[in-house]
Motif scaffolding. Sequence first.
Motif, PDB file in Angstrom:
ATOM      1  N   MET A  78       0.828  -1.216   0.000  1.00 32.96           N
ATOM      2  CA  MET A  78       0.000   0.000   0.000  1.00 32.96           C
ATOM      3  C   MET A  78       0.855   1.255   0.000  1.00 32.96           C
ATOM      4  O   MET A  78       1.546   1.545   0.979  1.00 32.96           O
ATOM      5  CB  MET A  78      -0.889  -0.016   1.249  1.00 32.96           C
ATOM      6  CG  MET A  78      -1.808   1.175   1.394  1.00 32.96           C
ATOM      7  SD  MET A  78      -3.192   1.169   0.240  1.00 32.96           S
ATOM      8  CE  MET A  78      -4.246  -0.088   0.986  1.00 32.96           C
ATOM      9  N   ASP A  79       0.800   2.001  -1.095  1.00 32.13           N
ATOM     10  CA  ASP A  79       1.397   3.328  -1.101  1.00 32.13           C
ATOM     11  C   ASP A  79       0.571   4.180  -0.144  1.00 32.13           C
ATOM     12  O   ASP A  79      -0.651   4.025  -0.059  1.00 32.13           O
ATOM     13  CB  ASP A  79       1.378   3.902  -2.518  1.00 32.13           C
ATOM     14  CG  ASP A  79       2.158   5.197  -2.654  1.00 32.13           C
ATOM     15  OD1 ASP A  79       2.907   5.561  -1.723  1.00 32.13           O
ATOM     16  OD2 ASP A  79       2.018   5.852  -3.696  1.00 32.13           O
ATOM     17  N   ILE A  80       1.217   5.058   0.594  1.00 28.48           N
ATOM     18  CA  ILE A  80       0.496   5.880   1.563  1.00 28.48           C
ATOM     19  C   ILE A  80      -0.130   7.109   0.911  1.00 28.48           C
ATOM     20  O   ILE A  80      -1.267   7.465   1.193  1.00 28.48           O
ATOM     21  CB  ILE A  80       1.435   6.311   2.715  1.00 28.48           C
ATOM     22  CG1 ILE A  80       1.915   5.085   3.484  1.00 28.48           C
ATOM     23  CG2 ILE A  80       0.743   7.291   3.652  1.00 28.48           C
ATOM     24  CD1 ILE A  80       0.821   4.249   4.109  1.00 28.48           C
ATOM     25  N   HIS A  81       0.602   7.748   0.031  1.00 32.38           N
ATOM     26  CA  HIS A  81       0.114   8.985  -0.590  1.00 32.38           C
ATOM     27  C   HIS A  81      -0.508   8.664  -1.939  1.00 32.38           C
ATOM     28  O   HIS A  81       0.193   8.464  -2.928  1.00 32.38           O
ATOM     29  CB  HIS A  81       1.256  10.001  -0.687  1.00 32.38           C
ATOM     30  CG  HIS A  81       1.776  10.361   0.663  1.00 32.38           C
ATOM     31  ND1 HIS A  81       1.153  11.270   1.474  1.00 32.38           N
ATOM     32  CD2 HIS A  81       2.820   9.883   1.373  1.00 32.38           C
ATOM     33  CE1 HIS A  81       1.802  11.355   2.619  1.00 32.38           C
ATOM     34  NE2 HIS A  81       2.810  10.523   2.584  1.00 32.38           N
ATOM     35  N   LEU A  82      -1.855   8.606  -1.927  1.00 34.63           N
ATOM     36  CA  LEU A  82      -2.625   8.217  -3.101  1.00 34.63           C
ATOM     37  C   LEU A  82      -3.700   9.249  -3.390  1.00 34.63           C
ATOM     38  O   LEU A  82      -4.150   9.945  -2.477  1.00 34.63           O
ATOM     39  CB  LEU A  82      -3.319   6.868  -2.840  1.00 34.63           C
ATOM     40  CG  LEU A  82      -2.432   5.657  -2.627  1.00 34.63           C
ATOM     41  CD1 LEU A  82      -3.250   4.510  -2.039  1.00 34.63           C
ATOM     42  CD2 LEU A  82      -1.798   5.240  -3.946  1.00 34.63           C
ATOM     43  N   PRO A  83      -4.147   9.311  -4.636  1.00 37.93           N
ATOM     44  CA  PRO A  83      -5.292  10.185  -4.939  1.00 37.93           C
ATOM     45  C   PRO A  83      -6.584   9.563  -4.390  1.00 37.93           C
ATOM     46  O   PRO A  83      -6.616   8.385  -4.046  1.00 37.93           O
ATOM     47  CB  PRO A  83      -5.308  10.211  -6.472  1.00 37.93           C
ATOM     48  CG  PRO A  83      -4.642   8.950  -6.893  1.00 37.93           C
ATOM     49  CD  PRO A  83      -3.636   8.634  -5.817  1.00 37.93           C
ATOM     50  N   GLU A  84      -7.603  10.347  -4.308  1.00 37.05           N
ATOM     51  CA  GLU A  84      -8.935   9.918  -3.857  1.00 37.05           C
ATOM     52  C   GLU A  84      -8.946   9.609  -2.362  1.00 37.05           C
ATOM     53  O   GLU A  84      -9.452  10.361  -1.585  1.00 37.05           O
ATOM     54  CB  GLU A  84      -9.443   8.704  -4.644  1.00 37.05           C
ATOM     55  CG  GLU A  84      -9.535   8.908  -6.145  1.00 37.05           C
ATOM     56  CD  GLU A  84     -10.533   9.978  -6.529  1.00 37.05           C
ATOM     57  OE1 GLU A  84     -11.622  10.039  -5.922  1.00 37.05           O
ATOM     58  OE2 GLU A  84     -10.227  10.756  -7.450  1.00 37.05           O
ATOM     59  N   LYS A  85      -8.382   8.473  -1.979  1.00 37.74           N
ATOM     60  CA  LYS A  85      -8.349   8.050  -0.582  1.00 37.74           C
ATOM     61  C   LYS A  85      -6.923   7.613  -0.280  1.00 37.74           C
ATOM     62  O   LYS A  85      -6.380   6.759  -0.972  1.00 37.74           O
ATOM     63  CB  LYS A  85      -9.321   6.892  -0.374  1.00 37.74           C
ATOM     64  CG  LYS A  85      -9.369   6.347   1.035  1.00 37.74           C
ATOM     65  CD  LYS A  85     -10.367   5.206   1.132  1.00 37.74           C
ATOM     66  CE  LYS A  85     -11.773   5.801   1.010  1.00 37.74           C
ATOM     67  NZ  LYS A  85     -12.800   4.769   1.001  1.00 37.74           N
ATOM     68  N   ASP A  86      -6.317   8.194   0.759  1.00 37.27           N
ATOM     69  CA  ASP A  86      -4.921   7.864   1.062  1.00 37.27           C
ATOM     70  C   ASP A  86      -4.799   6.428   1.572  1.00 37.27           C
ATOM     71  O   ASP A  86      -5.780   5.793   1.957  1.00 37.27           O
ATOM     72  CB  ASP A  86      -4.342   8.854   2.069  1.00 37.27           C
ATOM     73  CG  ASP A  86      -4.964   8.711   3.449  1.00 37.27           C
ATOM     74  OD1 ASP A  86      -4.531   7.825   4.193  1.00 37.27           O
ATOM     75  OD2 ASP A  86      -5.889   9.484   3.759  1.00 37.27           O
ATOM     76  N   GLY A  87      -3.578   5.921   1.566  1.00 38.69           N
ATOM     77  CA  GLY A  87      -3.324   4.536   1.921  1.00 38.69           C
ATOM     78  C   GLY A  87      -3.642   4.183   3.366  1.00 38.69           C
ATOM     79  O   GLY A  87      -4.038   3.056   3.653  1.00 38.69           O
ATOM     80  N   LEU A  88      -3.474   5.128   4.284  1.00 40.29           N
ATOM     81  CA  LEU A  88      -3.791   4.842   5.684  1.00 40.29           C
ATOM     82  C   LEU A  88      -5.290   4.683   5.892  1.00 40.29           C
ATOM     83  O   LEU A  88      -5.735   3.773   6.591  1.00 40.29           O
ATOM     84  CB  LEU A  88      -3.230   5.915   6.609  1.00 40.29           C
ATOM     85  CG  LEU A  88      -1.702   6.030   6.645  1.00 40.29           C
ATOM     86  CD1 LEU A  88      -1.279   7.135   7.607  1.00 40.29           C
ATOM     87  CD2 LEU A  88      -1.057   4.709   7.009  1.00 40.29           C
ATOM     88  N   THR A  89      -6.065   5.554   5.274  1.00 39.66           N
ATOM     89  CA  THR A  89      -7.522   5.445   5.364  1.00 39.66           C
ATOM     90  C   THR A  89      -7.985   4.145   4.720  1.00 39.66           C
ATOM     91  O   THR A  89      -8.829   3.427   5.272  1.00 39.66           O
ATOM     92  CB  THR A  89      -8.197   6.653   4.684  1.00 39.66           C
ATOM     93  OG1 THR A  89      -7.751   7.848   5.322  1.00 39.66           O
ATOM     94  CG2 THR A  89      -9.711   6.566   4.762  1.00 39.66           C
ATOM     95  N   ALA A  90      -7.428   3.824   3.563  1.00 39.97           N
ATOM     96  CA  ALA A  90      -7.778   2.573   2.877  1.00 39.97           C
ATOM     97  C   ALA A  90      -7.418   1.369   3.746  1.00 39.97           C
ATOM     98  O   ALA A  90      -8.196   0.413   3.854  1.00 39.97           O
ATOM     99  CB  ALA A  90      -7.069   2.493   1.527  1.00 39.97           C
ATOM    100  N   THR A  91      -6.262   1.411   4.408  1.00 37.94           N
ATOM    101  CA  THR A  91      -5.849   0.305   5.278  1.00 37.94           C
ATOM    102  C   THR A  91      -6.820   0.132   6.427  1.00 37.94           C
ATOM    103  O   THR A  91      -7.232  -0.990   6.743  1.00 37.94           O
ATOM    104  CB  THR A  91      -4.417   0.536   5.812  1.00 37.94           C
ATOM    105  OG1 THR A  91      -3.517   0.558   4.704  1.00 37.94           O
ATOM    106  CG2 THR A  91      -4.010  -0.548   6.789  1.00 37.94           C
ATOM    107  N   ARG A  92      -7.219   1.234   7.068  1.00 39.27           N
ATOM    108  CA  ARG A  92      -8.188   1.152   8.169  1.00 39.27           C
ATOM    109  C   ARG A  92      -9.473   0.475   7.704  1.00 39.27           C
ATOM    110  O   ARG A  92     -10.019  -0.389   8.399  1.00 39.27           O
ATOM    111  CB  ARG A  92      -8.526   2.547   8.707  1.00 39.27           C
ATOM    112  CG  ARG A  92      -7.498   3.117   9.623  1.00 39.27           C
ATOM    113  CD  ARG A  92      -7.965   4.453  10.233  1.00 39.27           C
ATOM    114  NE  ARG A  92      -6.807   5.228  10.590  1.00 39.27           N
ATOM    115  CZ  ARG A  92      -6.237   6.151   9.815  1.00 39.27           C
ATOM    116  NH1 ARG A  92      -6.763   6.469   8.643  1.00 39.27           N
ATOM    117  NH2 ARG A  92      -5.164   6.788  10.219  1.00 39.27           N
TER     118      ARG A  92
END
Length: 129
Positions: free
Chosen positions: A62-76
Motif C-alpha cells: 500500500m502506497d500511503i500517498h494516493l489520490p482519492e483516498k490515502d493509503g492509511l484510510t484505505a488500510t483502516r
Amino acid sequence: MEDQPAYRWNSKNILVVEDDESSAYLLGAFLKETGANISFTTDGNEAVEFVRQHPETDLVLMDIHLPEKDGLTATREIKSFDSHVVVIAQTAYAFSMDHREAERAGCDAYLTKPLNMSLLLDKMDGYLS
C-alpha cells in the motif's frame, strides 16, 4: 536478481496499490518472478473495493500517498472487514510520525521509498511463507 533467493509464492495473491506508473511497473516486474498472482490498483478507493471483492487477497503493498483516498484510510477500512490480510505500507515520506500512523492504521509493516527490493521480498516472505 541472480543474487536474490528464489521466492515461490505460486498460491499467493498480492495487490499492489501504487499511483505512480513506473513504480507499479517495477514492483510488478520484481514480483512476477515469485509466481504470485499480482493485481494492481491506483488509489485507496479501488484498493478497498478490490479486497472486498477478492477476500483471497493475501498481501497488499500500500502506497500511503494516493489520490482519492490515502493509503492509511484505505488500510483502516480494509482491516475493518478483513483483519487477516497483510498490509505493507510504502512511502517516500520517512518521518517517524508516518511510521506510528501506519501502525495505528493497521499496517503490518512499513518501508520507505526508494524500496530496497531485497528487504521488501524478505519482509513479504516472512508473511507469505
